[in-house]
Scaffold this active site. Structure first.
Site, PDB file in Angstrom:
ATOM      1  N   ASN A 219     -14.109 -45.058  -4.348  1.00 57.69           N
ATOM      2  CA  ASN A 219     -13.184 -45.168  -3.254  1.00 57.69           C
ATOM      3  C   ASN A 219     -13.470 -43.861  -2.343  1.00 57.69           C
ATOM      4  OD1 ASN A 219     -11.619 -43.465  -4.348  1.00 57.69           O
ATOM      5  ND2 ASN A 219     -10.075 -44.846  -4.899  1.00 57.69           N
ATOM      6  N   THR A 242     -18.257 -50.790   1.383  1.00 58.44           N
ATOM      7  CA  THR A 242     -19.386 -51.653   1.443  1.00 58.44           C
ATOM      8  C   THR A 242     -19.744 -52.171   2.716  1.00 58.44           C
ATOM      9  OG1 THR A 242     -20.819 -53.187   0.347  1.00 58.44           O
ATOM     10  CG2 THR A 242     -18.047 -53.744   0.660  1.00 58.44           C
ATOM     11  N   GLN A 264     -19.391 -60.093   1.462  1.00 58.44           N
ATOM     12  CA  GLN A 264     -19.256 -58.349   1.323  1.00 58.44           C
ATOM     13  C   GLN A 264     -17.896 -58.307   1.763  1.00 58.44           C
ATOM     14  OE1 GLN A 264     -22.220 -57.812  -0.289  1.00 58.44           O
ATOM     15  NE2 GLN A 264     -21.411 -55.949   0.270  1.00 58.44           N
ATOM     16  N   HIS A 267     -15.096 -57.699  -1.000  1.00 61.56           N
ATOM     17  CA  HIS A 267     -14.931 -56.630  -1.710  1.00 61.56           C
ATOM     18  C   HIS A 267     -13.655 -55.881  -1.297  1.00 61.56           C
ATOM     19  CE1 HIS A 267     -18.464 -55.920  -4.195  1.00 61.56           C
ATOM     20  NE2 HIS A 267     -19.294 -56.400  -2.866  1.00 61.56           N
ATOM     21  N   GLU A 333     -25.746 -50.415   4.728  1.00 64.92           N
ATOM     22  CA  GLU A 333     -26.052 -50.355   3.282  1.00 64.92           C
ATOM     23  C   GLU A 333     -26.815 -51.418   2.747  1.00 64.92           C
ATOM     24  OE1 GLU A 333     -22.973 -50.358  -0.615  1.00 64.92           O
ATOM     25  OE2 GLU A 333     -22.496 -51.354   1.069  1.00 64.92           O
ATOM     26  N   HIS A 334     -26.830 -52.793   3.241  1.00 61.99           N
ATOM     27  CA  HIS A 334     -27.455 -54.011   3.109  1.00 61.99           C
ATOM     28  C   HIS A 334     -27.851 -54.565   4.293  1.00 61.99           C
ATOM     29  CE1 HIS A 334     -24.258 -53.494  -0.030  1.00 61.99           C
ATOM     30  NE2 HIS A 334     -25.130 -53.984  -1.017  1.00 61.99           N
ATOM     31  N   ASP A 367     -26.980 -57.471  -6.028  1.00 66.04           N
ATOM     32  CA  ASP A 367     -25.767 -56.922  -6.656  1.00 66.04           C
ATOM     33  C   ASP A 367     -25.804 -57.054  -7.934  1.00 66.04           C
ATOM     34  OD1 ASP A 367     -24.250 -56.054  -4.276  1.00 66.04           O
ATOM     35  OD2 ASP A 367     -23.334 -57.903  -4.202  1.00 66.04           O
ATOM     36  N   HIS A 426     -45.091  -7.100  -3.708  1.00 63.80           N
ATOM     37  CA  HIS A 426     -45.559  -8.426  -3.763  1.00 63.80           C
ATOM     38  C   HIS A 426     -47.146  -8.316  -4.090  1.00 63.80           C
ATOM     39  CE1 HIS A 426     -41.549 -10.280  -3.032  1.00 63.80           C
ATOM     40  NE2 HIS A 426     -42.145 -11.515  -2.972  1.00 63.80           N
TER      41      HIS A 426
END
Length: 440
Positions: A219, A242, A264, A267, A333-334, A367, A426
């Site tokens: 979360n 999600t 979805q 969820h 996300e998807h 998933d 250097h």
């Protein structure tokens, strides 16, 4: 679902960012809540984990580390159908993640000068698997398989203690760990679990040694905790609630589209489900199907709350070109593509955590058993972030080897650049070698 009508006008990228539905994610606010928890874990160690378990999980575990016997018992008691499904998911995930492994290489820069590119796994990772509204053995698979394929040698997993299971994590989580050979499991949840993995704690004879990388969904408080420990350890991402976007034309089946938006929304009441389409008729049909299908499933109230929320909606566009511009701006996300030329359209998309092509590639396939990873960037972060993959557990390392002649051939260029930057020592590091070895 509410409608956002973008037809008949060209909407700027800035306006798209403003009008597209999006779940709110106040990670900064959550970080203010979480920071004292992390400080307490750092200062007080294991005792505060017991206290916070009683406060947040309503149970005090007998031990923080899950006994080996509990893992064995959970696997022995696992429903055979669920075990078979998990074994399928693990096998497919190993195949899907194996293709992500980068290949080492050696390049000759100049004669006698080489760079070897190595990819090395981190030594130890901490995996987080949430509790909450659902049980996620699939998240055990997604996190663990990616780490194992990368070659990580030591894995610790944390999941919240459950009052219904005598302070142990859910038995299906434990059974998934047993299937994957993960024997270090801790009954710790939330932000305090992220802190414990990142900082390490000692609980009597049990030691949770600090890890190098922490991954796994959770979360907003878990996301905030990851933000606060980043730098002490690596993290995968600050995952939010999600989300799914579906790009569809009039060839799409509204029954399928509605089912996927609902899947979805199941969820979380804050989950985001967005349909982008150039077909008002499809939009109407999807609304009708949602009304039918949502009332036939278990979590009707949760689903309808999510679909009616400000984070969800149907976006109407003039054509698929504009639809593609919208889904790129959204960066879901998807992302599902339900169009007549789904594969071609999918390959035009730049911003999405994962893309699911055509009517028979629903997000729930990813998933669980598609072989892809379901830990994905949310909140539009797919424009710069990737889903969980083996590279989260790998480090890139270059090995540089030059002969005397190869260094000598480049010394003049090296000195010129060093002096241009005001760093003469250097240049001297190369000049000294030339003087000691002679110009060859």
């Amino acid at each position: 679902m509410k409608r956002i009508d973008l037809t008949g006008r060209r909407v700027s990228a800035a306006e798209l960012a403003r009008v597209l539905p999006r779940a709110a994610l106040d990670t900064a606010g959550a970080a203010r809540v979480v920071a004292p928890i992390i400080d307490r874990v750092r200062d007080e160690g294991a005792p505060v984990l017991y206290e916070l378990a009683e406060r947040f999980d309503r149970v005090r575990p007998e031990r923080l580390r899950v006994p080996a016997r509990a893992l064995d018992d959970a696997l022995a008691g696992l429903d055979p159908a669920v075990r078979a499904a998990l074994e399928t998911a693990i096998a497919h995930a190993r195949i899907g993640h194996a293709q992500q492994m980068p290949v080492g290489a050696e390049a000759t820069i100049v004669p006698g000068g080489t760079i070897v590119q190595r990819w090395l796994p981190v030594s130890r990772v901490g995996l987080y698997v949430p509790g909450g509204l659902a049980v996620y053995p699939s998240s055990v698979v997604m996190n663990a398989v990616a780490a194992q394929v990368a070659g990580v040698g030591s894995i610790a997993l944390a999941s919240p203690p459950q009052a219904d299971f005598s302070g142990l994590p859910h038995p299906t989580i434990l059974a998934a760990c047993a299937l994957l050979g993960i024997d270090e499991v801790w009954a710790v949840g939330g932000a305090q679990a992220i802190a414990a993995l990142a900082l390490g704690v000692v609980d009597g004879d049990d030691e949770l040694a600090r890890v190098d990388v922490v991954t796994g969904p959770g979360n907003i408080y878990v996301a905030a905790a990851k933000r606060l420990v980043q730098g002490e350890v690596g993290i995968d991402a600050e995952a939010g609630t999600t989300e799914i976007a579906v790009l569809a034309d009039d060839s799409a089946d509204p029954v399928f589209v509605a089912a996927d938006l609902i899947s979805q929304a199941e969820h979380d009441p804050a989950a985001a489900s967005v349909l982008v389409t150039d077909s008002p008729a499809l939009a109407d049909a999807v609304d009708e199907q949602i009304a039918i299908q949502a009332r036939r499933t278990l979590h009707t109230e949760r689903i309808l709350t999510a679909l009616d929320g400000p984070q969800s909606g149907i976006v109407l566009v003039d054509d698929l070109d504009e639809g593609l511009r919208v889904v790129d701006a959204y960066g879901a996300e998807h992302l599902e593509i339900h169009t007549a030329n789904a594969r071609e359209d999918a390959l035009r998309v730049r911003n999405a955590g994962a893309i699911f092509v055509g009517p028979y590639s629903p997000v729930p396939l990813g998933d669980y058993v598609a072989g892809s990873n379901h830990v994905l960037p949310t909140g539009g972060t797919s424009r710069f972030a990737s889903g969980l993959n083996v590279t989260q557990y790998l480090r890139s390392q270059q090995v540089v080897e030059y002969t005397a002649d190869a260094l000598d051939a480049l010394t003049d260029d090296l000195v010129a650049l060093a002096e241009a930057e005001g760093l003469p020592a250097h240049g001297a590091a190369a000049r000294i070698r030339r003087a000691r070895g002679g110009r060859r």
